[in-house]
Design a protein around this motif. Structure first.
Motif, short mmCIF file in Angstrom:
data_model
loop_
_atom_site.label_atom_id
_atom_site.label_comp_id
_atom_site.label_asym_id
_atom_site.label_seq_id
_atom_site.Cartn_x
_atom_site.Cartn_y
_atom_site.Cartn_z
N HIS A 70 71.10 16.56 -8.20
CA HIS A 70 72.00 17.13 -9.21
C HIS A 70 71.14 17.70 -10.33
O HIS A 70 70.01 17.25 -10.54
N HIS A 92 70.52 12.42 -3.45
CA HIS A 92 70.90 12.24 -4.86
C HIS A 92 70.55 13.48 -5.68
O HIS A 92 69.97 13.37 -6.76
N ALA A 115 70.19 5.06 -9.21
CA ALA A 115 70.03 6.35 -9.91
C ALA A 115 68.56 6.76 -9.91
O ALA A 115 67.89 6.73 -10.95
N TRP A 137 74.74 15.08 -15.48
CA TRP A 137 74.37 13.70 -15.23
C TRP A 137 75.30 13.06 -14.22
O TRP A 137 76.52 13.23 -14.27
N CYS A 138 74.73 12.28 -13.30
CA CYS A 138 75.58 11.44 -12.46
C CYS A 138 76.05 10.27 -13.32
O CYS A 138 75.40 9.87 -14.29
N GLU A 139 77.20 9.73 -12.98
CA GLU A 139 77.80 8.67 -13.80
C GLU A 139 76.89 7.45 -13.92
O GLU A 139 76.69 6.90 -15.00
#
Length: 336
Positions: A21, A19, A51, A26-28
């Protein structure tokens, strides 16, 4: 100040890399869950398992009253925590900039003696060379910096470079005046940037439309972009060109609204906001939604929402009728 390619370097540290990033991307799922936590005040620990970045970035913390729940960290607090470590890097780069300026200072007078008209315009290619020229100009600046900044999302790296250049200017007593677009009032990165520097020497205003970036130092050197991707810029030292650009800045400055005062998104006379007035003018000129959004520094969805409110205020049932009603209403003749 000129936008550069790339985002921040802060990424998640999951051992398996499932995970990762940057915080600037931002991840959704993370964005949705953080927004939910902010709205409700807390969120179940099990709900945030998709998340893990929210915990790794310290955007959530355990509820002291119930370990099965998590409470959100306020965005302004989270942003401040990310900015503070950058101050160390800013200090190091600031010392490097001063050292470079002192190294080249003995040669400046010699360069001026042999300068020709063609030397007054320099093409700068690439983000590194552009930022190096800006750093040199701001290190040498002694009185005032003027900037026009069309709205966009400030990356963490752009924010760092802006702070790196502007903070020592204010510490030396240099005045900074910046004009953003109205949409900057809803950009947390730009608001945080302005808040960290606004102490009497830095002034910020907003206006509905800006065409391009502009940076002027001490009425002697100006920087303008030469390509849409911001990777080619012109360094201008011709006195006539610099004077002309200063007059352009002052024209926009006088018509801009201080960032610390009322918002131009509030309804004016007749229920039409200043932003909607600007949109109405561009609609009558025949611009499509995408072009209007680009010129006013907002996304297309926001632009269309303003158009819908404008249509409602004027009682329009169609796009064709809206143009007619705008012309008949007289709002374009109002003093804005």
């Amino acid at each position: 100040m000129f936008r550069t390619l790339g985002g921040g370097d802060l990424t998640t540290n999951r051992a398996k890399g499932t995970h990762p990033h940057p915080m600037t991307e931002w991840c959704e799922e993370g964005g949705r869950l953080y927004a939910t936590a902010l709205r409700t005040g807390r969120i179940a620990r099990a709900d945030v398992e998709p998340a893990p970045c929210l915990m790794e970035f310290a955007l959530l913390h355990p509820d002291p009253d119930d370990p099965d729940w998590l409470r959100p960290v306020a965005p302004v607090v989270a942003l401040s925590r990310q900015l503070n470590p950058l101050e160390h890097e800013i200090a190091e780069r600031r010392r490097l900039a001063v050292d470079l300026a002192e190294t080249f200072q003995p040669f400046m007078a010699l360069g001026t003696q042999i300068a020709t008209v063609s030397d007054s315009i320099t093409v700068l290619e690439g983000g590194e060379r552009i930022n190096a020229a800006l750093n040199m100009a701001t290190v040498q600046c002694r009185t005032e910096v003027l900037t026009l900044q069309p709205s966009d999302r400030m990356s963490e790296r752009s924010l760092l470079r802006g702070l790196e250049r502007d903070k020592p200017l204010i510490e030396r007593g240099v005045r900074i005046r910046t004009v953003y677009q109205h949409t900057a009032r809803y950009n947390p990165e730009q608001l945080a940037y302005a808040a960290r520097l606004s102490d009497g020497k830095a002034e910020y205003r907003t206006i509905d439309e800006l065409v391009e970036r502009l940076i002027i130092c001490d009425e002697t050197v100006a920087f303008i972009p030469a390509r849409d991707d911001q990777q080619v810029a012109l360094e201008l030292r011709h006195p006539g060109l610099v004077r002309y650009l200063i007059k352009l800045f002052e024209y926009l400055w006088d018509r801009a609204v201080p960032l610390s005062t009322g918002t131009p998104y509030e309804a004016a006379t007749g229920g039409i906001t200043d932003v909607q007035h600007s949109i109405a003018k561009l609609l009558v000129e025949g611009h499509v939604d995408e072009a209007i959004a680009r010129r006013l520094g907002m996304n297309v969805r926001t632009c269309r929402a303003h158009i819908a409110k404008l249509a409602s205020a004027l009682g329009s049932g169609s796009r064709a009728q809206l143009g007619y009603l705008i012309a008949q209403s007289g709002i374009l003749q109002q003093d804005h």
